[in-house]
Design a protein around this motif. Structure first.
Motif: not given
Length: 288
Positions: A230-256
Motif C-alpha cells: 500500500q502507498g508504494n510505487s515499487d516492489v523489490v525482490s532480493w536473494n543474495p545467492g550462495a556467493e554473496n551469502s558466504a561473503s557477508m559477515k552477518d549472514m551464514a554461508d547457507d543463509g540465502y
C-alpha cells in the motif's frame, strides 16, 4: 533464531500482551497474544519475529546478525528511510540504526497495535537537514501489518525491506510482482518477467508497476504467504545467492537458502510529505 526472544528475562511489563526485554545490547519489545507472538527492537522499530499461533515463523532473521547499537540488523523488516539503497550514508537511511520510542499501544482479543516514533534530532541532522516525525504503526492479529507515516515537508524514497522465512530458495516462487522490472544484477537493464519469479543465484529486481498483492509459494513449508502493498510505487525482490551469502559477515554461508525478500517500496517515484498530508507506506502479510 527467533525462539530466544521469548525466553529472555522481562525487564518491564507494559501491558498484558507487551513486555520489554534486552537482546544483547538492544532493548526489545515482545508481544505474546492468543493470535501469535512477535518481537521488535526499539533500534530501528525493527520487526525481528512474527509467528502466528500454531504456525511456523513467517519472518526470517540471520543467525549471524549483531544486536549492537548503530549496527543494522540482518533480516526481519528493516525500515529503509529517508532514502533507499546507497543514495546517502548510511545505506538505506538512518531510521533503521537509531533508537525509537514506544508512543502508543492497545490490544483486545483479536489484535495488538503498537506505534513507535522517531523524531529529528541533532543526530539525524548530521545526515539529513529536515525536521520530521516518523511513525511506525504495527498490528498483530491474523495478519501482520506495518505502516510508515512521515510528517514534515520533504521528499523521500523508502522501503519496508521484509525478509520472509522459506523452506528452500531453489523451490520457492513469487507471483504477483507485476511488470516491468529493473534488474540491478544486469546493470539496471529493464526486462519483463515471464511467469513467476524463481531464484538461481543473486537476484535483485525492482518491479516498477507492481500488483497490489504478491504471493510467496513455498512447497517445502507447504504454505503460501500473502504480501500486500500500500502507498508504494515499487516492489523489490532480493536473494543474495550462495556467493554473496558466504561473503557477508552477518549472514551464514547457507543463509540465502531459507530467506527471500519481497519489499514494499517507493523508489522509482519518491514520496512527498507535507504538514497537511503525511506520506504513508504499508505492508500487510500473512499465511494465505
Amino acid at each position: 533464531m527467533s525462539e530466544q526472544f521469548f525466553t529472555l528475562p522481562v525487564t518491564k511489563q507494559i501491558s498484558p500482551s507487551i513486555s520489554q526485554s534486552q537482546i544483547a545490547d538492544l532493548p526489545l519489545l515482545v508481544i505474546t497474544h492468543p493470535k501469535g507472538r512477535a518481537a521488535i527492537t526499539l533500534q530501528g522499530a525493527h520487526l525481528v519475529s512474527w509467528q502466528p499461533t500454531g504456525q511456523k515463523p513467517v519472518i526470517w532473521l540471520s543467525s549471524e546478525t549483531a544486536f549492537e547499537p548503530g549496527v543494522a540488523i540482518r533480516g526481519g523488516v528493516p525500515v529503509c528511510w529517508p532514502w533507499f539503497g546507497p543514495a546517502g550514508k548510511p545505506s538505506h537511511g538512518f531510521a533503521r540504526n537509531l533508537p525509537w520510542q514506544l508512543t502508543a499501544h492497545r490490544e483486545n482479543d483479536s489484535v495488538v497495535n503498537l506505534t513507535l516514533t522517531l523524531k529529528d534530532s541533532e543526530e539525524t541532522r548530521k545526515y539529513w537537514p529536515h525536521a520530521f516525525t516518523l511513525h511506525a504503526h504495527f498490528s498483530f492479529g491474523d495478519q501482520c501489518s506495518i505502516e510508515l507515516e512521515s510528517h514534515g515537508d520533504f521528499e523521500t524514497t523508502s522501503a519496508l525491506h521484509a525478509y520472509f522465512e522459506i523452506g528452500d530458495i531453489s523451490e520457492v516462487k513469487v507471483e504477483g510482482l507485476g511488470q516491468p522490472y529493473i534488474d540491478k544484477v544486469a546493470n539496471g537493464e529493464t526486462a519483463l518477467l515471464q511467469g513467476p519469479l524463481t531464484f538461481n543465484g543473486l537476484t535483485d529486481r525492482i518491479f516498477t508497476d507492481p500488483e497490489k498483492e504478491s504471493l510467496i509459494v513455498d512447497p517445502v513449508l507447504k504454505r503460501t504467504l500473502s504480501v500486500k502493498h500500500q502507498g508504494n510505487s515499487d516492489v523489490v525482490s532480493w536473494n543474495p545467492g550462495a556467493e554473496n551469502s558466504a561473503s557477508m559477515k552477518d549472514m551464514a554461508d547457507d543463509g540465502y537458502k531459507t530467506m527471500v525478500c519481497v519489499e514494499t517500496a517507493a523508489i522509482s517515484h519518491s514520496q512527498i510529505s507535507t504538514a497537511a498530508a503525511p506520506a504513508k507506506l504499508a505492508i500487510v502479510f500473512g499465511i494465505k
